[in-house]
Scaffold this motif. Structure first.
Motif, mmCIF file in Angstrom:
data_model
loop_
_atom_site.group_PDB
_atom_site.id
_atom_site.type_symbol
_atom_site.label_atom_id
_atom_site.label_comp_id
_atom_site.label_asym_id
_atom_site.label_seq_id
_atom_site.Cartn_x
_atom_site.Cartn_y
_atom_site.Cartn_z
ATOM 1 N N ALA A 166 10.913 14.332 -2.024
ATOM 2 C CA ALA A 166 9.608 14.606 -2.626
ATOM 3 C C ALA A 166 8.516 13.774 -1.961
ATOM 4 C CB ALA A 166 9.649 14.318 -4.121
ATOM 5 N N GLU A 167 8.872 12.557 -1.518
ATOM 6 C CA GLU A 167 7.875 11.698 -0.879
ATOM 7 C C GLU A 167 7.369 12.322 0.420
ATOM 8 O OE1 GLU A 167 7.455 7.236 1.092
ATOM 9 O OE2 GLU A 167 9.297 7.817 0.069
ATOM 10 N N ASN A 168 8.294 12.742 1.288
ATOM 11 C CA ASN A 168 7.877 13.371 2.546
ATOM 12 C C ASN A 168 7.112 14.658 2.297
ATOM 13 O OD1 ASN A 168 9.095 11.339 4.036
ATOM 14 N ND2 ASN A 168 10.991 12.459 4.342
ATOM 15 N N ASP A 169 7.555 15.406 1.299
ATOM 16 C CA ASP A 169 6.908 16.668 0.963
ATOM 17 C C ASP A 169 5.456 16.447 0.553
ATOM 18 O OD1 ASP A 169 7.735 19.695 0.162
ATOM 19 O OD2 ASP A 169 6.338 18.906 -1.332
ATOM 20 N N ALA A 170 5.234 15.523 -0.373
ATOM 21 C CA ALA A 170 3.878 15.268 -0.865
ATOM 22 C C ALA A 170 2.974 14.699 0.220
ATOM 23 C CB ALA A 170 3.932 14.313 -2.063
ATOM 24 N N GLN A 171 3.508 13.775 1.010
ATOM 25 C CA GLN A 171 2.720 13.175 2.086
ATOM 26 C C GLN A 171 2.325 14.227 3.115
ATOM 27 O OE1 GLN A 171 1.529 10.148 2.682
ATOM 28 N NE2 GLN A 171 2.650 8.680 1.458
ATOM 29 N N ALA A 172 3.247 15.126 3.419
ATOM 30 C CA ALA A 172 2.958 16.165 4.409
ATOM 31 C C ALA A 172 1.823 17.066 3.930
ATOM 32 C CB ALA A 172 4.216 16.986 4.682
ATOM 33 N N ILE A 173 1.893 17.500 2.679
ATOM 34 C CA ILE A 173 0.837 18.364 2.137
ATOM 35 C C ILE A 173 -0.507 17.660 2.158
ATOM 36 C CG2 ILE A 173 0.008 19.525 0.045
ATOM 37 C CD1 ILE A 173 2.953 20.060 -0.666
ATOM 38 N N GLU A 174 -0.507 16.385 1.803
ATOM 39 C CA GLU A 174 -1.776 15.658 1.722
ATOM 40 C C GLU A 174 -2.468 15.495 3.074
ATOM 41 O OE1 GLU A 174 -3.942 14.575 -0.594
ATOM 42 O OE2 GLU A 174 -2.731 15.887 -1.826
ATOM 43 N N ARG A 175 -1.735 15.683 4.166
ATOM 44 C CA ARG A 175 -2.367 15.568 5.478
ATOM 45 C C ARG A 175 -3.423 16.639 5.699
ATOM 46 N NH1 ARG A 175 -2.164 10.553 6.595
ATOM 47 N NH2 ARG A 175 -0.253 9.793 5.641
ATOM 48 N N ALA B 33 5.225 13.645 10.223
ATOM 49 C CA ALA B 33 3.813 13.964 9.987
ATOM 50 C C ALA B 33 3.295 13.346 8.700
ATOM 51 C CB ALA B 33 3.618 15.478 9.945
ATOM 52 N N GLY B 34 4.205 12.837 7.865
ATOM 53 C CA GLY B 34 3.795 12.357 6.559
ATOM 54 C C GLY B 34 3.083 11.023 6.560
ATOM 55 N N LEU C 263 0.843 -1.194 0.000
ATOM 56 C CA LEU C 263 0.000 0.000 0.000
ATOM 57 C C LEU C 263 0.879 1.246 0.000
ATOM 58 C CD1 LEU C 263 -2.602 -0.836 2.826
ATOM 59 C CD2 LEU C 263 -2.931 -1.108 0.362
ATOM 60 N N THR C 264 0.602 2.160 -0.889
ATOM 61 C CA THR C 264 1.277 3.459 -0.849
ATOM 62 C C THR C 264 0.544 4.432 -1.757
ATOM 63 O OG1 THR C 264 3.383 4.632 -1.125
ATOM 64 C CG2 THR C 264 2.886 2.949 -2.748
ATOM 65 N N GLY C 265 0.709 5.703 -1.463
ATOM 66 C CA GLY C 265 0.188 6.728 -2.348
ATOM 67 C C GLY C 265 1.292 7.376 -3.151
ATOM 68 N N THR C 266 2.543 7.048 -2.822
ATOM 69 C CA THR C 266 3.688 7.700 -3.466
ATOM 70 C C THR C 266 4.715 6.658 -3.894
ATOM 71 O OG1 THR C 266 4.679 8.028 -1.277
ATOM 72 C CG2 THR C 266 3.397 9.839 -2.178
ATOM 73 N N PRO C 267 4.414 5.836 -4.901
ATOM 74 C CA PRO C 267 5.313 4.726 -5.239
ATOM 75 C C PRO C 267 6.650 5.151 -5.827
ATOM 76 C CG PRO C 267 3.562 4.922 -6.856
ATOM 77 C CD PRO C 267 3.208 5.846 -5.737
ATOM 78 N N SER C 268 6.709 6.280 -6.518
ATOM 79 C CA SER C 268 7.948 6.606 -7.226
ATOM 80 C C SER C 268 8.424 8.029 -6.993
ATOM 81 C CB SER C 268 7.767 6.387 -8.742
ATOM 82 O OG SER C 268 6.754 7.239 -9.246
ATOM 83 N N LEU C 269 7.995 8.654 -5.898
ATOM 84 C CA LEU C 269 8.464 10.005 -5.646
ATOM 85 C C LEU C 269 9.964 10.046 -5.351
ATOM 86 C CD1 LEU C 269 5.649 11.788 -3.635
ATOM 87 C CD2 LEU C 269 6.508 12.339 -5.889
ATOM 88 N N ALA C 270 10.522 8.933 -4.925
ATOM 89 C CA ALA C 270 11.966 8.877 -4.714
ATOM 90 C C ALA C 270 12.694 8.496 -5.993
ATOM 91 C CB ALA C 270 12.294 7.877 -3.604
ATOM 92 N N GLY C 271 11.966 8.438 -7.120
ATOM 93 C CA GLY C 271 12.546 8.055 -8.401
ATOM 94 C C GLY C 271 12.079 6.671 -8.818
#
Length: 479
Positions: free
Chosen positions: A415-424, A392-393, A178-186
């Protein structure tokens, strides 16, 4: 208040995918109800005898709170699914695992211990990995012994992922990533989680074969610290390779949730800070308040430049720091005034940033594990809440009740932490919680600094992410 689980329009797609495939990926963003959908799939599989005991692996907060809370929230539907939390001291963890609960949750940090102590008598026939990108550091392969012909595991990589790999294909029948950000780390981050699904069938038996097929060394990178980049055809081919085991759910295909509005707030470095920044960029050293601050590698220099841009720099490995400038504190005060009473969620990357913010804003509060903090935030009693994107992500729910405005005081490269944080607090969370309000994201960015490059990288990584999810989402299996 408990309630029946009534699937939203996009959740049956997730449930069907997990029930019909023994090993699969579910790529679904924050607020789409991944946990509830997975509980529905688990309940179905258990009732039909397709699964007996399920191990859920996640970040500590997720493993400790999210799954148990979800079962309680949907008690009429899932209350019969017993949950044990294997977090704490060894005695507590062992008791949780030996309790025989249908669902046992554990955090990534305890995987080594789990496999060492229970690998020979592994009790779980199904594994769910919540935030499966944590497995991206895997570097193993399945090999056959030339004499006996027996298959064995070889390779390197992160110790937690490697420990889990020892049982992934020998003891576990069903597997869900399960994930919402599979490739934000590349794109390179896809190999590890995918290996747990298919043992290297789709993306290569080893990370070496994967990287040799779809990546090339970045010109100028050394063999000792080689940096790779995807070749032009890599993205499409990798997408095609994992389509059949992956379902992508984007809530925007079902409802109009809007987009967040990003505001770049440029911050001009004062003359003294600019001189120190330029010296560090040029000479790998500068002097601040009578102390010489040095960088001993390119990676260290990057962090030192980010610190200088943010307003403080560490002087040693003990956490001591010196003030460089307060321009971002002033910018944050302006945002607070313009917010007209709306609380602010402020993300920071350095502890020195948090200390300075708390000093400048006496009513601010740091996000911690105390449930009273979240309760006060949700009730609007905290005007400014500080959080690190990494903490918080994952697994933090409820931040969206306190505000629709967040500020990135400083910038980093994830980018993964960044996107997850915003989505909170993002549009999806706002919509799910019944709010019709625009989400504002403010970034305090020092002009002519490495922070500008970091922001550009964050945006480019998101574009890779979106392209991957869009391609997988439109996949139609061949009949």
């Amino acid at each position: 208040m408990t309630k029946l689980f009534k699937p939203r329009p996009w959740q049956p797609k997730m449930v069907q995918h997990m029930v019909s495939l023994e090993r699969c990926n579910v790529f679904s963003g924050c607020g789409t109800g991944k946990t509830a959908a997975t509980l529905e799939a688990i309940a179905t599989l258990v009732l039909f005898g397709k699964a007996q005991r399920v191990l859920v692996i996640g970040p500590k907060r997720v493993a400790r709170d999210t799954w148990r809370d979800a079962v309680q929230d949907f008690n009429p539907s899932f209350g019969w699914l017993t949950v044990a939390v294997a977090i704490g001291n060894e005695q507590t963890r062992r008791a949780a695992i030996e309790a025989g609960s249908v669902i046992t949750t554990i955090n990534f940090d305890n995987l080594d211990w789990l496999v060492t102590n229970f690998g020979a008598a592994w009790p779980f026939d199904m594994v769910v990995v919540d935030e499966s990108t944590k497995l991206r550091g895997l570097r193993v392969s399945m090999r056959k012994h030339p004499a006996s012909g027996k298959t064995y595991l070889a390779g390197q990589g992160g110790s937690r992922a490697k420990a889990l790999a020892r049982v992934a294909h020998t003891r576990v029948k069903r597997w869900v990533n399960l994930t919402g950000t599979p490739s934000l780390a590349g794109l390179e981050a896809l190999w590890g989680p995918t290996w747990f699904v298919d043992a290297g069938h789709r993306l290569g038996n080893s990370f070496t074969s994967f990287s040799h097929r779809w990546f090339r060394a970045v010109p100028g990178s050394s063999p000792q610290q080689q940096v790779i980049e995807p070749m032009p055809f890599a993205e499409v081919q990798i997408q095609n390779a994992i389509r059949d085991i992956t379902v992508v759910v984007d809530i925007k295909d079902y409802v109009d949730v809007g987009e967040y509005v990003e505001h770049i707030i440029p911050v001009e470095l004062p003359a003294g800070a600019r001189r120190q920044y330029d010296e560090m960029a040029r000479d790998l050293a500068t002097e601040i308040a009578g102390q010489v601050i040095e960088a001993f590698s390119a990676g260290t220099k990057s962090q030192k430049l980010l610190q200088l841009a943010s307003g403080a720099a560490y002087t040693d490995d003990q956490g001591n720091w010196v003030l460089v400038h307060d321009e971002k504190i002033d910018a944050l005060k302006s945002i607070e005034e313009e917010a007209l009473g709306m609380p602010l969620l402020v993300f920071y990357h350095f502890k020195s940033d948090a200390a300075r913010i708390l000093k400048a804003f006496p009513k601010a509060k740091h996000l911690d594990d105390d449930p009273r903090t979240m309760a006060a935030w949700r009730a609007g009693k905290i005007p400014m809440l500080l959080a690190h994107p990494q903490s918080a992500g994952h697994g933090v729910d409820g931040l969206q009740y306190g505000t629709c405005k967040c500020v990135f005081f400083s910038t980093n490269w994830s980018a993964e932490n960044d996107a997850q944080a915003i989505e909170r607090i993002g549009p999806t969370r706002q919509m799910q919680s019944g709010f019709k309000r625009i989400v504002d994201v403010y970034r305090l960015v020092a002009k002519n600094s490495v922070e500008e490059s970091a922001v550009r990288r964050l945006r480019s990584r998101v574009s890779v992410q979106e392209a991957l999810l869009e391609a997988l989402k439109n996949y139609q299996p061949q009949q």
